[in-house]
Enzyme design. Structure first.
Site, PDB file in Angstrom:
ATOM      1  N   ARG A   1      11.683  -5.933   4.464  1.00  0.00           N
ATOM      2  CA  ARG A   1      11.535  -4.373   4.288  1.00  0.00           C
ATOM      3  C   ARG A   1      12.665  -3.688   4.980  1.00  0.00           C
ATOM      4  NH1 ARG A   1       5.933  -1.792   5.391  1.00  0.00           N
ATOM      5  NH2 ARG A   1       5.958  -3.036   7.263  1.00  0.00           N
TER       6      ARG A   1
ATOM      7  N   ARG B   1      11.609  -2.128  10.669  1.00  0.00           N
ATOM      8  CA  ARG B   1      10.547  -1.557  11.679  1.00  0.00           C
ATOM      9  C   ARG B   1      10.478  -2.569  12.723  1.00  0.00           C
ATOM     10  NH1 ARG B   1       5.430   0.256   7.876  1.00  0.00           N
ATOM     11  NH2 ARG B   1       4.343  -1.051   9.565  1.00  0.00           N
TER      12      ARG B   1
ATOM     13  N   LYS C   1       0.770  -1.077  -0.029  1.00  0.00           N
ATOM     14  CA  LYS C   1      -0.245   0.050   0.071  1.00  0.00           C
ATOM     15  C   LYS C   1       0.816   1.114  -0.104  1.00  0.00           C
ATOM     16  CE  LYS C   1      -2.190  -1.156   3.828  1.00  0.00           C
ATOM     17  NZ  LYS C   1      -1.377  -2.579   3.874  1.00  0.00           N
TER      18      LYS C   1
HETATM   19  P1  AP5 Z   1       4.907  -1.594   1.944  1.00  0.00           P
HETATM   20  O1  AP5 Z   1       4.534  -0.654   0.595  1.00  0.00           O
HETATM   21  O2  AP5 Z   1       5.602  -1.075   2.957  1.00  0.00           O
HETATM   22  O3  AP5 Z   1       3.500  -2.275   2.459  1.00  0.00           O
HETATM   23  P2  AP5 Z   1       2.289  -1.783   3.056  1.00  0.00           P
HETATM   24  O4  AP5 Z   1       1.147  -2.567   2.622  1.00  0.00           O
HETATM   25  O5  AP5 Z   1       2.323  -0.227   3.123  1.00  0.00           O
HETATM   26  O6  AP5 Z   1       2.450  -2.381   4.744  1.00  0.00           O
HETATM   27  P3  AP5 Z   1       2.526  -1.837   5.939  1.00  0.00           P
HETATM   28  O7  AP5 Z   1       3.324  -2.924   6.788  1.00  0.00           O
HETATM   29  O8  AP5 Z   1       3.143  -0.543   5.891  1.00  0.00           O
HETATM   30  O9  AP5 Z   1       1.371  -1.765   6.108  1.00  0.00           O
HETATM   31  P4  AP5 Z   1       0.591  -2.024   7.532  1.00  0.00           P
HETATM   32  O10 AP5 Z   1      -0.994  -1.756   7.433  1.00  0.00           O
HETATM   33  O11 AP5 Z   1       0.550  -3.198   8.389  1.00  0.00           O
HETATM   34  O12 AP5 Z   1       1.331  -0.997   8.366  1.00  0.00           O
HETATM   35  P5  AP5 Z   1       0.944   0.717   8.829  1.00  0.00           P
HETATM   36  O13 AP5 Z   1       2.144   1.427   8.888  1.00  0.00           O
HETATM   37  O14 AP5 Z   1      -0.365   1.124   8.176  1.00  0.00           O
HETATM   38  O15 AP5 Z   1       5.671  -2.880   1.183  1.00  0.00           O
HETATM   39  C1  AP5 Z   1       6.095  -3.979   2.065  1.00  0.00           C
HETATM   40  C2  AP5 Z   1       7.519  -4.434   1.689  1.00  0.00           C
HETATM   41  O16 AP5 Z   1       7.254  -4.869   0.131  1.00  0.00           O
HETATM   42  C3  AP5 Z   1       8.472  -3.241   1.255  1.00  0.00           C
HETATM   43  O17 AP5 Z   1       9.979  -3.820   1.650  1.00  0.00           O
HETATM   44  C4  AP5 Z   1       8.425  -2.825  -0.215  1.00  0.00           C
HETATM   45  O18 AP5 Z   1       9.672  -2.456  -0.902  1.00  0.00           O
HETATM   46  C5  AP5 Z   1       7.957  -4.251  -0.826  1.00  0.00           C
HETATM   47  N1  AP5 Z   1       7.034  -4.320  -1.978  1.00  0.00           N
HETATM   48  C6  AP5 Z   1       6.005  -3.489  -1.987  1.00  0.00           C
HETATM   49  N2  AP5 Z   1       5.130  -3.524  -3.160  1.00  0.00           N
HETATM   50  C7  AP5 Z   1       6.081  -4.824  -3.927  1.00  0.00           C
HETATM   51  C8  AP5 Z   1       6.050  -5.266  -4.965  1.00  0.00           C
HETATM   52  N3  AP5 Z   1       4.900  -4.887  -5.916  1.00  0.00           N
HETATM   53  N4  AP5 Z   1       6.903  -6.114  -5.500  1.00  0.00           N
HETATM   54  C9  AP5 Z   1       7.980  -6.589  -4.662  1.00  0.00           C
HETATM   55  N5  AP5 Z   1       8.183  -6.037  -3.585  1.00  0.00           N
HETATM   56  C10 AP5 Z   1       7.140  -4.866  -3.065  1.00  0.00           C
HETATM   57  O19 AP5 Z   1       0.353   0.636  10.610  1.00  0.00           O
HETATM   58  C11 AP5 Z   1       1.339   0.128  11.508  1.00  0.00           C
HETATM   59  C12 AP5 Z   1       0.497   0.009  12.719  1.00  0.00           C
HETATM   60  O20 AP5 Z   1       0.023   1.408  13.108  1.00  0.00           O
HETATM   61  C13 AP5 Z   1      -0.370  -0.944  12.922  1.00  0.00           C
HETATM   62  O21 AP5 Z   1       0.084  -2.155  13.181  1.00  0.00           O
HETATM   63  C14 AP5 Z   1      -1.220  -0.399  14.053  1.00  0.00           C
HETATM   64  O22 AP5 Z   1      -0.519  -0.480  15.238  1.00  0.00           O
HETATM   65  C15 AP5 Z   1      -1.226   1.367  13.711  1.00  0.00           C
HETATM   66  N6  AP5 Z   1      -2.260   1.475  12.921  1.00  0.00           N
HETATM   67  C16 AP5 Z   1      -2.299   2.274  11.658  1.00  0.00           C
HETATM   68  N7  AP5 Z   1      -3.531   2.355  11.305  1.00  0.00           N
HETATM   69  C17 AP5 Z   1      -4.244   2.189  12.134  1.00  0.00           C
HETATM   70  C18 AP5 Z   1      -5.760   2.446  12.271  1.00  0.00           C
HETATM   71  N8  AP5 Z   1      -6.453   2.704  11.367  1.00  0.00           N
HETATM   72  N9  AP5 Z   1      -6.210   1.960  13.358  1.00  0.00           N
HETATM   73  C19 AP5 Z   1      -5.608   1.289  14.393  1.00  0.00           C
HETATM   74  N10 AP5 Z   1      -4.285   1.247  14.359  1.00  0.00           N
HETATM   75  C20 AP5 Z   1      -3.582   1.695  13.296  1.00  0.00           C
END
Ligand code: AP5
Length: 209
Positions: A122, A155, A13
């Site tokens: 990552r 992370r 994402k």
């Molecule tokens: P990346 O693009 O980083 O993936 P992502 O989907 O953004 O993954 P996240 O882990 O950031 O999402 P998340 O939803 O768990 O975490 P968030 O920060 O929102 O890609 C991942 C890896 O793959 C990278 O190394 C990239 O290079 C590689 N990659 C990407 N696309 C690729 C492709 N097409 N081909 C090959 N490689 C690829 O949330 C973190 C925490 O915050 C949560 O756990 C929670 O505690 C809190 N939080 C956030 N939002 C909320 C909410 N709404 N409510 C409550 N708590 C929340």
């Protein structure tokens, strides 16, 4: 364009949002990034949520919705936005409905095996948030950010036990949003297994169709 990016952790994402924000000229609002920025700056909110993020649990709906409400009220978000990682619960989706109308919800789908490979490889730049992968998108110099030269970090929630918990939390609390948005005619399914450029092109096609 008012978009929500939905999908399991590691589906890409944030990576696709980095391409989409340049293309559509709209801000990328990642609730995970907002929380991590509070943690980095040691704000009261940051101190409150640090352990929750480290475990991979969700921050409470009240806190998260209020943070998003304030961010969506800022000038740059008036013409459109990419909401990445919000909503993550039905209660958050109901709250978002009261704040603004959406154009589409992109559901990035990926198999669990690939998710785990993506998350465990990552690396990120702490100050710019730029995302790398040891295999799929390595930095030019091993371990260092291309632009700032800073040391890249893993992370806390990309450790194996936190990844496992995040996947469970996703299934239990966020997966039901797929049906929530499908039934409202807003959901567009995107196969997230290709390269970032392929996934981005699929997203653009889905939005145009
Ligand atoms: P990346 O693009 O980083 O993936 P992502 O989907 O953004 O993954 P996240 O882990 O950031 O999402 P998340 O939803 O768990 O975490 P968030 O920060 O929102 O890609 C991942 C890896 O793959 C990278 O190394 C990239 O290079 C590689 N990659 C990407 N696309 C690729 C492709 N097409 N081909 C090959 N490689 C690829 O949330 C973190 C925490 O915050 C949560 O756990 C929670 O505690 C809190 N939080 C956030 N939002 C909320 C909410 N709404 N409510 C409550 N708590 C929340």
């Amino acid at each position: 364009m008012k978009l929500v990016f939905l999908g399991p952790p590691g589906a890409g994402k944030g990576t696709i949002a980095a391409l989409a924000k340049e293309y559509f000229h709209i801000p990328h609002i990642s609730t995970g990034e907002l929380f991590r920025s509070h943690i980095k700056q040691h704000t009261p909110l940051g101190l409150q949520v640090e352990a929750i993020l480290g475990r991979g649990d969700l921050v409470s709906d009240d806190i998260t919705v209020e943070m998003v409400r304030l961010r969506l009220g800022e000038a740059d978000a008036q013409a459109g936005f990419i909401l990445d990682g919000f909503p993550r619960t039905i209660a958050q989706a109901d709250a978002l409905k009261e704040l603004t109308a959406l154009d589409a919800v992109l559901n990035f789908a990926l198999e669990e095996e690939v998710i785990i490979t993506r998350l465990s490889g990552r690396r990120v730049c702490k100050s710019t948030g730029k995302i790398y992968h040891l295999l799929y998108n390595p930095p030019k110099r091993d371990g260092f950010d291309d632009e700032t030269g800073e040391l890249l970090i893993q992370r806390d929630d990309d450790r194996p036990e936190a990844i496992h918990n995040r996947l469970e939390v996703y299934q239990r609390q966020t997966y039901p949003l797929i049906e929530y948005y499908r039934s409202r005619g807003l959901l567009l399914d995107i196969d997230a297994s290709g390269t970032p450029e392929e996934v981005f092109a699929a997203m653009r096609d889905a939005l145009n169709s």
